[in-house]
Design a protein around this motif. Structure first.
Motif, PDB file in Angstrom:
ATOM      1  N   ILE A 121       1.662  -1.090   4.714  1.00  0.00           N
ATOM      2  CA  ILE A 121       1.034  -2.410   4.520  1.00  0.00           C
ATOM      3  C   ILE A 121       1.923  -3.517   5.093  1.00  0.00           C
ATOM      4  N   SER A 122       1.343  -4.393   5.874  1.00  0.00           N
ATOM      5  CA  SER A 122       2.084  -5.554   6.379  1.00  0.00           C
ATOM      6  C   SER A 122       1.208  -6.794   6.246  1.00  0.00           C
ATOM      7  N   PHE A 123       1.778  -7.844   5.669  1.00  0.00           N
ATOM      8  CA  PHE A 123       1.079  -9.136   5.625  1.00  0.00           C
ATOM      9  C   PHE A 123       2.072 -10.241   5.273  1.00  0.00           C
ATOM     10  N   THR A 124       1.665 -11.450   5.495  1.00  0.00           N
ATOM     11  CA  THR A 124       2.507 -12.611   5.192  1.00  0.00           C
ATOM     12  C   THR A 124       1.707 -13.600   4.357  1.00  0.00           C
ATOM     13  N   VAL A 125       2.360 -14.164   3.356  1.00  0.00           N
ATOM     14  CA  VAL A 125       1.691 -15.162   2.515  1.00  0.00           C
ATOM     15  C   VAL A 125       2.503 -16.449   2.560  1.00  0.00           C
ATOM     16  N   GLY A 126       1.853 -17.539   2.925  1.00  0.00           N
ATOM     17  CA  GLY A 126       2.524 -18.840   2.952  1.00  0.00           C
ATOM     18  C   GLY A 126       2.677 -19.413   1.555  1.00  0.00           C
ATOM     19  N   GLU A 127       3.573 -20.385   1.408  1.00  0.00           N
ATOM     20  CA  GLU A 127       3.890 -20.944   0.096  1.00  0.00           C
ATOM     21  C   GLU A 127       2.705 -21.590  -0.611  1.00  0.00           C
ATOM     22  N   ASN A 128       1.840 -22.243   0.177  1.00  0.00           N
ATOM     23  CA  ASN A 128       0.744 -23.003  -0.454  1.00  0.00           C
ATOM     24  C   ASN A 128      -0.605 -22.288  -0.384  1.00  0.00           C
ATOM     25  N   GLU A 129      -0.579 -21.058   0.026  1.00  0.00           N
ATOM     26  CA  GLU A 129      -1.856 -20.347   0.200  1.00  0.00           C
ATOM     27  C   GLU A 129      -2.456 -19.895  -1.129  1.00  0.00           C
ATOM     28  N   ARG A 130      -3.767 -19.874  -1.164  1.00  0.00           N
ATOM     29  CA  ARG A 130      -4.465 -19.320  -2.333  1.00  0.00           C
ATOM     30  C   ARG A 130      -5.168 -18.042  -1.871  1.00  0.00           C
ATOM     31  N   ILE A 131      -4.602 -16.923  -2.274  1.00  0.00           N
ATOM     32  CA  ILE A 131      -5.085 -15.625  -1.781  1.00  0.00           C
ATOM     33  C   ILE A 131      -5.697 -14.799  -2.905  1.00  0.00           C
ATOM     34  N   ALA A 132      -6.765 -14.127  -2.583  1.00  0.00           N
ATOM     35  CA  ALA A 132      -7.331 -13.159  -3.527  1.00  0.00           C
ATOM     36  C   ALA A 132      -7.192 -11.763  -2.916  1.00  0.00           C
ATOM     37  N   ILE A 133      -6.608 -10.864  -3.671  1.00  0.00           N
ATOM     38  CA  ILE A 133      -6.537  -9.467  -3.211  1.00  0.00           C
ATOM     39  C   ILE A 133      -7.631  -8.706  -3.947  1.00  0.00           C
ATOM     40  N   LEU A 134      -8.579  -8.224  -3.162  1.00  0.00           N
ATOM     41  CA  LEU A 134      -9.743  -7.542  -3.731  1.00  0.00           C
ATOM     42  C   LEU A 134      -9.640  -6.038  -3.525  1.00  0.00           C
ATOM     43  N   GLY A 135     -10.390  -5.326  -4.319  1.00  0.00           N
ATOM     44  CA  GLY A 135     -10.430  -3.874  -4.165  1.00  0.00           C
ATOM     45  C   GLY A 135     -10.804  -3.214  -5.482  1.00  0.00           C
ATOM     46  N   GLU A 136     -11.139  -1.941  -5.386  1.00  0.00           N
ATOM     47  CA  GLU A 136     -11.533  -1.223  -6.601  1.00  0.00           C
ATOM     48  C   GLU A 136     -10.300  -0.936  -7.454  1.00  0.00           C
ATOM     49  N   SER A 137     -10.552  -0.475  -8.681  1.00  0.00           N
ATOM     50  CA  SER A 137      -9.434  -0.116  -9.556  1.00  0.00           C
ATOM     51  C   SER A 137      -8.651   1.046  -8.943  1.00  0.00           C
ATOM     52  N   GLY A 138      -7.338   0.982  -9.062  1.00  0.00           N
ATOM     53  CA  GLY A 138      -6.489   2.067  -8.563  1.00  0.00           C
ATOM     54  C   GLY A 138      -6.189   1.985  -7.076  1.00  0.00           C
ATOM     55  N   GLU A 139      -6.542   0.866  -6.439  1.00  0.00           N
ATOM     56  CA  GLU A 139      -6.300   0.728  -4.988  1.00  0.00           C
ATOM     57  C   GLU A 139      -4.938   0.119  -4.673  1.00  0.00           C
ATOM     58  N   GLY A 140      -4.180  -0.246  -5.716  1.00  0.00           N
ATOM     59  CA  GLY A 140      -2.815  -0.743  -5.486  1.00  0.00           C
ATOM     60  C   GLY A 140      -2.683  -2.252  -5.501  1.00  0.00           C
ATOM     61  N   LYS A 141      -3.678  -2.931  -6.076  1.00  0.00           N
ATOM     62  CA  LYS A 141      -3.633  -4.410  -6.115  1.00  0.00           C
ATOM     63  C   LYS A 141      -2.483  -4.882  -7.016  1.00  0.00           C
ATOM     64  N   THR A 142      -2.426  -4.325  -8.234  1.00  0.00           N
ATOM     65  CA  THR A 142      -1.365  -4.704  -9.174  1.00  0.00           C
ATOM     66  C   THR A 142       0.000  -4.271  -8.643  1.00  0.00           C
ATOM     67  N   THR A 143       0.014  -3.134  -7.943  1.00  0.00           N
ATOM     68  CA  THR A 143       1.270  -2.633  -7.359  1.00  0.00           C
ATOM     69  C   THR A 143       1.881  -3.670  -6.429  1.00  0.00           C
ATOM     70  N   ILE A 144       1.029  -4.378  -5.670  1.00  0.00           N
ATOM     71  CA  ILE A 144       1.533  -5.406  -4.756  1.00  0.00           C
ATOM     72  C   ILE A 144       2.259  -6.512  -5.541  1.00  0.00           C
ATOM     73  N   LEU A 145       1.653  -6.927  -6.672  1.00  0.00           N
ATOM     74  CA  LEU A 145       2.292  -7.970  -7.487  1.00  0.00           C
ATOM     75  C   LEU A 145       3.634  -7.475  -8.029  1.00  0.00           C
ATOM     76  N   LYS A 146       3.652  -6.219  -8.489  1.00  0.00           N
ATOM     77  CA  LYS A 146       4.897  -5.664  -9.039  1.00  0.00           C
ATOM     78  C   LYS A 146       5.976  -5.562  -7.962  1.00  0.00           C
ATOM     79  N   LEU A 147       5.555  -5.258  -6.734  1.00  0.00           N
ATOM     80  CA  LEU A 147       6.513  -5.174  -5.627  1.00  0.00           C
ATOM     81  C   LEU A 147       7.081  -6.559  -5.293  1.00  0.00           C
ATOM     82  N   ILE A 148       6.221  -7.568  -5.354  1.00  0.00           N
ATOM     83  CA  ILE A 148       6.684  -8.938  -5.066  1.00  0.00           C
ATOM     84  C   ILE A 148       7.770  -9.351  -6.068  1.00  0.00           C
ATOM     85  N   LEU A 149       7.574  -8.940  -7.332  1.00  0.00           N
ATOM     86  CA  LEU A 149       8.526  -9.318  -8.385  1.00  0.00           C
ATOM     87  C   LEU A 149       9.723  -8.370  -8.479  1.00  0.00           C
TER      88      LEU A 149
END
Lengths: 251, 254
Positions: A20-48
């Protein structure tokens, strides 16, 4: 600024994120969509830095956090404010103690000042009357709002992270939470909303990412999302059009 | 693969056990959390320790009175009851009760905190979950299990006294003087070292199992069961090892 550079992550033998590769700017409002178990929460945990990627780099404000220690990550985490799925309030503490948790832990405020601050935060999220209640006495919507108040007490975040902030809520409460999320990001602070409810996502976000089978299937703005021909996204869009029709017939 | 997982789990367990104790000397000190845990573990376990101990003492005294009567050695009931309880049965019984009540409580509480993302919240807020949650539980167990063991020993001896005097019709004065005779440094030391070790083991095992919970309510059930089962097995195994070491150190011949 958040940069994901060729990130891989797996739970056991199950690859959740694949290159996975992507960039998020400081002021952006992003929604990460997808079904359950697709790794959406994992992305948040990786950021932290709550979990580490198997491969690839995660860069926050120019700093590679991939191999940082728990102490070093503390500073990185202070840049974010997260509201976990279902709030994750400490169930042995009441609302006041939950919101005051970080103030007591890190600030040198007196009890009176803490009490004043807690009431102010609860007023902002609209649940001041619940100050003495325990988490199990709160409704789903109140739970999320207290969790938002607690995350605001934690630090002065540059960016908000929301994990399924409206999941399990009735439409009225979901709408209240959406408005609250938008209000909090009005002064230019960005947000990442992880959700499978596209109807709420379009109210809040300006950029959308769609995860499927460990890869980003779509990354674009609302216009591009609406005109997307990807079958999995079409299913999601049908939900929006159905909700829109329901609203029109209801109104 | 299984062996690799087992080694990795053992390594994590040793790290948690060692760090859980070592960080106790570092700030911040979560004194309020520790007192809360001591209250839950100590005061909350008092009634159950009392009940289990009194019936254990009575059953032991009854068995020994019956057996020693047939040999004409009934007057040794107090002595044998005293040695058994102070050195062996008291610490082990208290530890088993503690593992069942407090160990399972620790595992399920930490497990549900894991599942509810409360531990993640702590980490995001910059709080070390090990220091905030594990250390108070280890320290409170190291303090409270010996206290409960002493209470349990006294109650068991009283239970033994009741059977010896009112059922077996022995002299109460002689019973207590036999008990006094066995309260030597060696016996008391052998019985009082064990609860500290058992308390540490139970707290570490339960915290580790709780914090490694995954897989929803089924996973929580599994980790709570594992915490109690592993604690019980470790109590029995370490009791044997400690007994062997203590007998050697204190100069008892076997």
């Amino acid at each position: 600024m958040i940069v994901f550079d060729k990130v891989w992550f797996s739970y056991g033998i199950h690859h959740v994120l694949k290159d996975i590769s992507f960039t998020v700017g400081e002021n952006e409002r992003i929604a990460i969509l997808g079904e359950s178990g697709e790794g959406k929460t994992t992305i948040l945990k990786l950021i932290l830095g709550l979990i580490r990627p198997d491969a690839g780099k995660i860069i926050i404000d120019g700093e590679d956090i991939t191999n940082k220690t728990e102490d070093e990550l503390r500073e990185v985490r202070m840049k974010f404010s997260i509201v976990f799925q279902e709030g994750a309030l400490f169930d042995s503490l009441n609302v006041k103690e939950n919101v005051a948790f970080c103030l007591r832990e890190y600030s040198k405020l007196s009890e009176d000042e803490i009490d004043h601050k807690v009431r102010e935060l609860l007023r902002i999220v609209g649940v001041e009357q619940a100050i003495e209640l325990m988490p199990d006495e709160l409704s789903g919507g109140m739970h999320r709002r207290v969790a938002i108040a607690r995350s605001l007490a934690a630090c002065k975040p540059k960016m908000f992270l929301y994990d399924e902030a409206t999941t399990g809520l009735d439409p009225v409460n979901a709408d209240i939470i959406c408005k609250l999320i938008l209000d909090l990001s009005k002064n230019g602070r960005g947000l990442i909303l992880v959700t499978h409810k596209i109807f709420d996502a379009v109210k809040i976000a300006e950029r959308f990412m769609f995860l499927k089978d460990g890869i980003i299937l779509f990354d674009g703005d609302k216009e591009e999302l609406v005109h997307s021909t990807v079958p999995d996204i079409q299913i999601y869009l049908n939900e929006v059009s159905f909700s829109g029709k329901a609203n029109k017939s209801g109104g | 693969m299984k062996i690799k997982e087992l080694i990795s789990e053992l390594q994590d367990f040793y790290l948690l056990s060692a760090r859980g104790l070592l960080v106790a000397v570092k700030k911040p000190f979560y004194l309020k959390d520790m007192i809360e845990q001591m209250d839950y573990a100590g005061a909350g376990s008092f009634v159950i320790i009392f009940l289990v101990s009194i019936f254990t003492g009575m059953a032991l005294s009854l068995q020994l009175s019956a057996e020693l009567s047939s040999l004409g050695l009934k007057m040794y009931t107090g002595k044998v009851v005293g040695i058994s309880i102070i050195r062996e049965i008291g610490p082990v019984t208290a530890a088993l009760v503690y593992a069942g009540r407090v160990g399972s409580g620790i595992a399920s509480e930490l497990g549900s905190m894991i599942l509810g993302h409360q531990i993640d919240s702590l980490r995001v807020f910059g709080v070390d979950p090990l220091k905030k949650l594990v250390t108070p539980r280890i320290l409170s167990s190291i303090i409270m299990l010996p206290v409960l063991t002493i209470i349990g020993d006294v109650v068991s001896l009283c239970g033994g006294y009741y059977i010896a005097v009112f059922v077996s019709h022995q002299s109460g004065t002689f019973y207590w003087s036999s008990i006094r005779d066995v309260l030597t440094f060696e016996n008391v030391f052998a019985g009082s070292v064990k609860p500290f070790i058992f308390g540490y083991l139970i707290a570490c095992i339960s915290c580790y199992m709780g914090l490694s919970t995954k897989g929803g309510s089924k996973g929580l059930r599994k980790s709570t069961t594992r915490a109690v089962v592993v604690s019980i097995v470790m109590i029995i195994v370490s009791d044997f090892i400690l007994t062997r070491i203590l007998l050697y150190v204190l100069g008892f011949s076997v």
